[in-house]
Design an enzyme around this catalytic site. Structure first.
Site, PDB file in Angstrom:
ATOM      1  N   GLN A  48       0.832  -1.204   0.000  1.00  0.00           N
ATOM      2  CA  GLN A  48       0.000   0.000   0.000  1.00  0.00           C
ATOM      3  C   GLN A  48       0.868   1.256   0.000  1.00  0.00           C
ATOM      4  OE1 GLN A  48      -3.158   0.665  -0.415  1.00  0.00           O
ATOM      5  NE2 GLN A  48      -4.070  -1.369  -0.292  1.00  0.00           N
ATOM      6  N   ARG A  68      12.809   4.244   9.419  1.00  0.00           N
ATOM      7  CA  ARG A  68      13.658   4.181  10.603  1.00  0.00           C
ATOM      8  C   ARG A  68      15.130   4.261  10.180  1.00  0.00           C
ATOM      9  NH1 ARG A  68      10.747   2.789  15.078  1.00  0.00           N
ATOM     10  NH2 ARG A  68       8.711   1.815  14.727  1.00  0.00           N
ATOM     11  N   ARG A  76      17.342  -1.773   3.784  1.00  0.00           N
ATOM     12  CA  ARG A  76      16.311  -2.819   3.793  1.00  0.00           C
ATOM     13  C   ARG A  76      15.370  -2.662   2.603  1.00  0.00           C
ATOM     14  NH1 ARG A  76      14.702  -2.629  10.255  1.00  0.00           N
ATOM     15  NH2 ARG A  76      16.754  -3.270  11.061  1.00  0.00           N
ATOM     16  N   SER A  78      12.306  -1.789   2.273  1.00  0.00           N
ATOM     17  CA  SER A  78      11.529  -0.544   2.192  1.00  0.00           C
ATOM     18  C   SER A  78      12.379   0.583   1.608  1.00  0.00           C
ATOM     19  CB  SER A  78      10.997  -0.154   3.576  1.00  0.00           C
ATOM     20  OG  SER A  78      12.064  -0.037   4.502  1.00  0.00           O
ATOM     21  N   HIS A 132      -6.314   2.071   7.386  1.00  0.00           N
ATOM     22  CA  HIS A 132      -7.118   1.139   8.185  1.00  0.00           C
ATOM     23  C   HIS A 132      -7.167   1.718   9.586  1.00  0.00           C
ATOM     24  CE1 HIS A 132      -9.013  -2.405   9.697  1.00  0.00           C
ATOM     25  NE2 HIS A 132      -7.941  -2.912  10.275  1.00  0.00           N
TER      26      HIS A 132
END
EC number: 1.1.1.86
Length: 491
Positions: A48, A68, A76, A78, A132
């Site tokens: 998403q 982070r 990483r 992401s 959400h």
């Protein structure tokens, strides 16, 4: 912190559960202009996070990703996804203080830590966005009163959000403003601009509430969307093999059968799905679905009751605190089932064969969709919301099973959905075993022979199918989605 829903009085609970308004396209005439020139910082670069960000950037918004420090230092996944797509990436401390809108698209279990980290960094009067509402409604997260809290919840996986946007379309979307956090009265303008930037306004937008989105989303994913597909897969596979069907053929019939069946559901609702059957098979599928509804109604009601009361959420959060012991155990056990470990079938199964030999599967889909819808509506959720959280998303979840069986479904869905799926399927499988033992030849794995049918009975069954409330609301909502691409890839 207290569960937000449980702090409301009954009138407030009913008002928020029942908040649902289909928004006109003219309400989005300004597109994403309200957010243009403002800084939007997304926290989280999963499916998403990345795909919403791509759409929003293509809509002219200033998008960057806050990660982070360790995610950046260790490069990483992401960080790689964001940088490979040309986005600006920085730490929370570098990006959050300048953000006009911070969009939290991390997994549910990370929301509290993320929000507690970013909230002190957010400037006065900024906005916080979710896709959400679990953190707000079930965890009861308290947000600073100067911060506007909004939600834009696409009713599709992130990959579909992107693909439909690239086609010049979008996916159905729910938007909401948290009533406790709209100090400047700009929440709806922010949510509308965000939804338009993702393309959701082209497929239909429901103005909802955080409460209605969370309670209906949890119910749908636990029961028909994931739990029913998992329970049905395990039960149907074992039944076919028990009766002498080649395990490889049985596995393929089920793995790709859900997807093929629900493609008809997507195009024309339960009516079209049932119309793909011969008249004798339709009558049998209808009879089986009525039996299934009677058996499973108490289980569906229990899940809805536990969602409304907060019992489900408190149990799951206790498992989070216990390092996901239950979730990981259930995941491992599912991976060892006969269905998951069956050999692959190299032959081809024709499209109609999935219908002709899957009468029970069709009955399970019909029963599960109708029960989920009915149970939500009986609990105060408006029909449009109940439709999106039951019938609409089912083909998308079935598509994940077609890729790599139940493993893929449980990888793609959220941990929250996966936990609820196991709760349901572990209860549903033993509940339906006596029913499975009474099946007739032709219910599963073999086609029902053509034969004469009673005209009056067929007329009444057709009328009952077409007049169900989910068919009425579905016809209206699908009218806004006629351009969405075909999902099924079965063969």
């Amino acid at each position: 912190m207290a569960n937000y829903f449980n702090t409301l009085n009954l009138r407030q609970q009913l008002a928020q559960l029942g908040k649902c308004r289909f928004m006109g396209r003219d309400e989005f005439a300004d597109g994403a202009s309200y957010l243009q020139g403002k800084k939007v910082v997304i926290v989280g670069c999963g499916a998403q996070g990345l795909n919403q960000g791509l759409n929003m950037r293509d809509s002219g918004l200033d998008i960057s990703y806050a990660l982070r420090k360790e995610a950046i230092a260790e490069k990483r996944a992401s960080w790689r996804k964001a940088t490979e797509n040309g986005f600006k990436v920085g730490t929370y401390e570098e990006l959050i203080p300048q953000a006009d809108l911070v969009v939290n698209l991390t997994p549910d279990k990370q929301h509290s830590d993320v929000v507690r980290t970013v909230q002190p960094l957010m400037k006065d009067g900024a906005a916080l966005g979710y896709s959400h509402g679990f953190n707000i409604v079930e965890v009861g997260e308290q947000i600073r009163k100067d911060i506007t809290v909004v939600m834009v919840a696409p009713k599709c996986p992130g990959t579909e959000v992107r693909e439909e946007y690239k086609r010049g379309f979008g996916v159905p979307t729910l938007i909401a403003v948290h009533p406790e956090n709209d100090p400047k009265g700009e929440g709806m303008a922010i949510a509308k601009a965000w939804a338009a930037a993702t393309g959701g306004h082209r497929a239909g937008v429901l103005e909802s509430s955080f409460v209605a989105e969370v309670k209906s989303d949890l119910m749908g994913e636990q029961t028909i969307l994931c739990g029913m597909l998992q329970a049905g897969s395990l039960l149907c596979f074992d039944k076919l093999v028990e009766e002498g069907t080649d395990p490889a053929y049985a596995e393929k019939l089920i793995q790709f059968g859900w997807e093929t069946i629900t493609e008809a559901l997507k195009q024309g609702g339960i009516t079209l799905m049932m119309d793909r059957l011969s008249n004798p098979a339709k009558l049998r599928a209808y009879a089986l679905s009525e039996q299934l509804k009677e058996i499973m109604a108490p289980l569906f009601q229990k899940h809805m009751d536990d969602i409304i009361s907060g019992e489900f959420s408190s149990g799951m959060m206790a498992d989070w605190a216990n390092d996901d012991k239950k979730l990981l155990t259930w995941r491992e056990e599912t991976g060892k089932t006969a269905f998951e470990t069956a050999p692959q079938y190299e032959g081809k199964i024709g499209e109609q064969e999935y219908f002709d030999k899957g009468v029970l599967m069709i009955a399970m889909v019909k029963a599960g969709v109708e029960l989920a819808f009915e149970t939500m509506v009986d609990s105060g959720i408006i029909e449009e919301s109940a439709y999106y959280e039951s019938l609409h998303e089912l083909p998308l979840i079935a598509n994940t099973i077609a890729r790599k069986r139940l493993y893929e479904m449980n990888v793609v869905i959220s941990d929250t959905a996966e936990y609820g799926n196991y709760l349901f399927s572990y209860a549903c499988v033993p509940l339906l075993k006596p029913f499975m033992a009474e099946l007739q030849p032709g219910d599963l794995g073999k086609a029902i022979p053509e034969g004469a049918v009673d005209n009056a009975q067929l007329r009444d069954v057709n009328e009952a199918i077409r007049c169900h409330a989910i068919e009425q609301v579905g016809k209206k909502l699908r009218g806004y989605m006629t351009d969405m691409k075909r999902i099924a890839v079965a063969g």
